[in-house]
Design an enzyme around this catalytic site. Structure first.
Site, short mmCIF file in Angstrom:
data_model
loop_
_atom_site.label_atom_id
_atom_site.label_comp_id
_atom_site.label_asym_id
_atom_site.label_seq_id
_atom_site.Cartn_x
_atom_site.Cartn_y
_atom_site.Cartn_z
N HIS A 9 0.83 -1.20 0.00
CA HIS A 9 0.00 0.00 0.00
C HIS A 9 0.87 1.26 0.00
O HIS A 9 1.66 1.46 0.92
CB HIS A 9 -0.90 -0.02 1.25
CG HIS A 9 -1.87 1.11 1.32
ND1 HIS A 9 -1.93 1.96 2.39
CD2 HIS A 9 -2.83 1.52 0.45
CE1 HIS A 9 -2.88 2.84 2.18
NE2 HIS A 9 -3.45 2.60 1.02
N GLU A 36 0.38 -0.52 -4.74
CA GLU A 36 -0.67 0.47 -4.98
C GLU A 36 -0.06 1.85 -4.78
O GLU A 36 0.75 2.02 -3.85
CB GLU A 36 -1.82 0.26 -3.99
CG GLU A 36 -3.02 1.18 -4.18
CD GLU A 36 -3.04 2.43 -3.31
OE1 GLU A 36 -4.01 3.19 -3.38
OE2 GLU A 36 -2.06 2.68 -2.55
N ASP A 38 -0.96 6.38 -5.35
CA ASP A 38 -1.96 7.43 -5.60
C ASP A 38 -1.37 8.41 -6.60
O ASP A 38 -0.24 8.88 -6.42
CB ASP A 38 -2.28 8.15 -4.29
CG ASP A 38 -2.70 7.18 -3.21
OD1 ASP A 38 -3.78 6.59 -3.33
OD2 ASP A 38 -1.93 7.00 -2.24
N HIS A 51 -0.56 11.23 -2.08
CA HIS A 51 -1.88 10.89 -1.52
C HIS A 51 -2.70 12.13 -1.21
O HIS A 51 -3.83 12.28 -1.67
CB HIS A 51 -1.71 10.04 -0.26
CG HIS A 51 -3.01 9.63 0.35
ND1 HIS A 51 -3.71 10.44 1.23
CD2 HIS A 51 -3.76 8.50 0.20
CE1 HIS A 51 -4.82 9.83 1.58
NE2 HIS A 51 -4.87 8.64 0.98
N GLU A 111 -4.15 4.24 -8.29
CA GLU A 111 -5.37 4.90 -7.83
C GLU A 111 -5.36 6.34 -8.34
O GLU A 111 -4.47 7.11 -8.01
CB GLU A 111 -5.46 4.88 -6.30
CG GLU A 111 -6.78 5.47 -5.83
CD GLU A 111 -6.87 5.72 -4.33
OE1 GLU A 111 -6.16 5.06 -3.55
OE2 GLU A 111 -7.66 6.61 -3.97
#
Ligand code: G3P
Ligand code: MG
Length: 243
Positions: A9, A36, A38, A51, A111
């Site tokens: 993450h 993952e 952002d 993020h 994301e």
């Protein structure tokens, strides 16, 4: 698309500053096969990993990301907030992130995390960047977003890439019916129950859950049928699964 059971993450953000290249590298070193991250746009439309909409928490800068050009963003220290060992770590461009994944053989869940008012532009930027850098045919890239506008734009401009429906609570049947195309469902672990897992799994796509740092919780989720978990400490979850 084959998603592995454990996804780092924001990289391995329990071990290194989130959404930096060192966090991506650490995830690979610790055995994660996917990460993952952002993705959002600077004021001058450079796609970066970040993020928050503001710089304060994870850098030594101040203000809104959407108001600051890349030439200023690249000067910021994105590591020292996490630990002195990471002083000088920079906010990576999306292109540098993709190159790092390809060098390390990592897959990715990208994301789309638009700053306010930038949903369309950010979705288009992710689509264009992926088209140029990371073929959908590799099967190891999955895009997702909480943002319905970003998802619907991405569906139209880059239909060849799998798109995950990311939600802070289990999407209702009506929300699933209205969502259009989705290749996976991603839900906050805090809101998942065995019953909801069963319902969501009946859609026939992988179910992913964030953020899972406790092996006991990961085991329970996998027992219910969850396909993958996002973890800040992928080594801890992988270690428990392999034990
Ligand atoms: O994509 C899963 C997870 O990262 C969503 O929440 O806030 O950590 O980006 P957040
Ligand atoms: Mg995220």
């Amino acid at each position: 698309m084959r998603v592995p059971p454990v996804i780092g993450h924001r990289g391995a953000s329990g071990h290194a500053p989130e959404n930096t290249l060192v966090a991506i590298e650490r995830a690979a070193t610790l055995g994660a096969r996917w990460v993952e991250v952002d993705a959002k746009l600077t004021a001058d439309d450079v796609l970066i990993l970040m993020h928050d909409d503001t710089l304060e928490r994870t850098t030594n800068g101040r203000g809104a990301v959407a108001a600051i050009p890349y030439a200023e963003i690249i000067k910021l220290d994105a590591g020292s907030w996490f630990a002195p060992a990471f002083v000088g770590e920079r906010i990576p461009t999306f292109a540098a992130f993709v190159a790092t994944c390809q060098r390390l053989g990592l897959g990715a869940n990208v994301e789309i995390k638009p700053c306010p008012g930038r949903s369309r532009a950010t979705a288009v930027a992710v689509a264009e960047a992926l088209r140029g850098l990371w073929s959908a045919g590799t099967g190891n890239v999955l895009v997702s977003s909480f943002d319905p506008e970003a998802r619907s734009v991405f569906q139209v401009v880059a239909p060849e890439y799998p798109l995950g429906l990311l939600s802070s609570s289990p999407p209702t049947e009506a929300a699933l019916d209205a969502a259009g195309r989705f290749a996976s469902i991603h839900v906050d672990v805090k809101t998942l129950t065995k019953k909801e897992v069963k319902r969501l799994k009946s859609r026939g796509v992988p179910l992913l859950s964030y953020t899972v740092n406790e092996p006991k919780i990961a085991r329970r989720l996998f027992g219910w049928g969850v396909d993958a978990v996002f973890s800040d400490v992928p080594d801890r979850i992988l270690g428990a699964l392999n034990a």
